[in-house]
Motif scaffolding. Structure first.
Motif, mmCIF file in Angstrom:
data_model
loop_
_atom_site.group_PDB
_atom_site.id
_atom_site.type_symbol
_atom_site.label_atom_id
_atom_site.label_comp_id
_atom_site.label_asym_id
_atom_site.label_seq_id
_atom_site.Cartn_x
_atom_site.Cartn_y
_atom_site.Cartn_z
ATOM 1 N N HIS A 116 -3.478 3.081 2.810
ATOM 2 C CA HIS A 116 -2.035 3.018 2.628
ATOM 3 C C HIS A 116 -1.496 1.654 3.037
ATOM 4 O O HIS A 116 -0.624 1.093 2.368
ATOM 5 C CB HIS A 116 -1.375 4.129 3.455
ATOM 6 C CG HIS A 116 0.096 4.222 3.285
ATOM 7 N ND1 HIS A 116 0.973 3.677 4.187
ATOM 8 C CD2 HIS A 116 0.843 4.794 2.313
ATOM 9 C CE1 HIS A 116 2.212 3.913 3.785
ATOM 10 N NE2 HIS A 116 2.165 4.586 2.659
ATOM 11 N N SER A 117 -2.017 1.101 4.124
ATOM 12 C CA SER A 117 -1.518 -0.180 4.625
ATOM 13 C C SER A 117 -1.817 -1.339 3.682
ATOM 14 O O SER A 117 -1.208 -2.400 3.788
ATOM 15 C CB SER A 117 -2.104 -0.479 6.000
ATOM 16 O OG SER A 117 -3.485 -0.767 5.899
ATOM 17 N N LYS A 118 -2.732 -1.145 2.749
ATOM 18 C CA LYS A 118 -3.083 -2.196 1.790
ATOM 19 C C LYS A 118 -2.157 -2.220 0.578
ATOM 20 O O LYS A 118 -2.226 -3.145 -0.227
ATOM 21 C CB LYS A 118 -4.541 -2.035 1.342
ATOM 22 C CG LYS A 118 -5.513 -2.290 2.471
ATOM 23 C CD LYS A 118 -6.937 -2.082 2.033
ATOM 24 C CE LYS A 118 -7.889 -2.324 3.195
ATOM 25 N NZ LYS A 118 -9.271 -2.048 2.836
ATOM 26 N N LEU A 119 -1.290 -1.238 0.459
ATOM 27 C CA LEU A 119 -0.336 -1.207 -0.650
ATOM 28 C C LEU A 119 0.782 -2.214 -0.392
ATOM 29 O O LEU A 119 1.380 -2.225 0.689
ATOM 30 C CB LEU A 119 0.259 0.193 -0.806
ATOM 31 C CG LEU A 119 -0.714 1.307 -1.152
ATOM 32 C CD1 LEU A 119 -0.017 2.659 -1.077
ATOM 33 C CD2 LEU A 119 -1.319 1.090 -2.525
ATOM 34 N N PRO A 120 1.081 -3.081 -1.354
ATOM 35 C CA PRO A 120 2.093 -4.118 -1.142
ATOM 36 C C PRO A 120 3.470 -3.585 -0.735
ATOM 37 O O PRO A 120 4.139 -4.174 0.105
ATOM 38 C CB PRO A 120 2.169 -4.831 -2.497
ATOM 39 C CG PRO A 120 0.852 -4.564 -3.137
ATOM 40 C CD PRO A 120 0.437 -3.210 -2.666
ATOM 41 N N ILE A 121 3.888 -2.468 -1.307
ATOM 42 C CA ILE A 121 5.233 -1.960 -1.016
ATOM 43 C C ILE A 121 5.376 -1.499 0.432
ATOM 44 O O ILE A 121 6.459 -1.511 0.997
ATOM 45 C CB ILE A 121 5.626 -0.832 -1.990
ATOM 46 C CG1 ILE A 121 7.120 -0.566 -1.899
ATOM 47 C CG2 ILE A 121 4.805 0.425 -1.723
ATOM 48 C CD1 ILE A 121 7.664 0.319 -2.978
ATOM 49 N N VAL A 122 4.294 -1.114 1.045
ATOM 50 C CA VAL A 122 4.336 -0.596 2.407
ATOM 51 C C VAL A 122 4.925 -1.624 3.374
ATOM 52 O O VAL A 122 5.673 -1.279 4.284
ATOM 53 C CB VAL A 122 2.923 -0.170 2.853
ATOM 54 C CG1 VAL A 122 2.879 0.167 4.328
ATOM 55 C CG2 VAL A 122 2.467 1.025 2.035
ATOM 56 N N HIS A 123 4.622 -2.888 3.174
ATOM 57 C CA HIS A 123 5.095 -3.931 4.076
ATOM 58 C C HIS A 123 6.596 -4.150 3.976
ATOM 59 O O HIS A 123 7.209 -4.667 4.903
ATOM 60 C CB HIS A 123 4.333 -5.230 3.811
ATOM 61 C CG HIS A 123 2.862 -5.047 3.987
ATOM 62 N ND1 HIS A 123 2.267 -4.950 5.223
ATOM 63 C CD2 HIS A 123 1.862 -4.878 3.095
ATOM 64 C CE1 HIS A 123 0.969 -4.760 5.086
ATOM 65 N NE2 HIS A 123 0.698 -4.710 3.794
ATOM 66 N N LYS A 124 7.199 -3.702 2.891
ATOM 67 C CA LYS A 124 8.653 -3.797 2.741
ATOM 68 C C LYS A 124 9.355 -2.683 3.512
ATOM 69 O O LYS A 124 10.552 -2.748 3.746
ATOM 70 C CB LYS A 124 9.045 -3.740 1.265
ATOM 71 C CG LYS A 124 8.531 -4.924 0.491
ATOM 72 C CD LYS A 124 8.937 -4.863 -0.952
ATOM 73 C CE LYS A 124 8.273 -6.006 -1.666
ATOM 74 N NZ LYS A 124 9.157 -6.797 -2.462
ATOM 75 N N TRP A 125 8.612 -1.661 3.909
ATOM 76 C CA TRP A 125 9.192 -0.527 4.625
ATOM 77 C C TRP A 125 9.269 -0.757 6.123
ATOM 78 O O TRP A 125 9.822 0.061 6.838
ATOM 79 C CB TRP A 125 8.396 0.738 4.344
ATOM 80 C CG TRP A 125 8.493 1.203 2.926
ATOM 81 C CD1 TRP A 125 9.484 0.947 2.038
ATOM 82 C CD2 TRP A 125 7.539 2.000 2.229
ATOM 83 N NE1 TRP A 125 9.226 1.539 0.831
ATOM 84 C CE2 TRP A 125 8.027 2.202 0.918
ATOM 85 C CE3 TRP A 125 6.332 2.576 2.576
ATOM 86 C CZ2 TRP A 125 7.348 2.944 -0.023
ATOM 87 C CZ3 TRP A 125 5.652 3.316 1.635
ATOM 88 C CH2 TRP A 125 6.163 3.496 0.346
ATOM 89 N N GLY A 126 8.657 -1.810 6.621
ATOM 90 C CA GLY A 126 8.716 -2.098 8.052
ATOM 91 C C GLY A 126 7.342 -2.139 8.683
ATOM 92 O O GLY A 126 6.317 -2.127 7.998
#
Length: 56
Positions: free
Chosen positions: A22-32
């Protein structure tokens, strides 16, 4: 057949793999930074929840 049973270490290992993927998904980093979780409008601090789970 113990290898087919759900055990704490099996669940922890599976969860770690899911979190890593999950942490490798680009959108995840936009969530905090992953310190707060929200479900059904409730906010929980994950570090506090993890500490409670460790004591359990």
């Amino acid at each position: 057949m113990q290898h087919n049973c759900l055990r704490a270490n099996t669940i922890l290992n599976a969860n770690a793999k899911l979190v890593e993927a999950h942490s490798k998904l680009p959108i995840v980093h936009k969530w905090g930074g992953g310190q707060v979780a929200s479900a059904d409008g409730l906010l929980d601090r994950l570090d506090e929840a993890i500490e409670v789970m460790r004591r359990w």
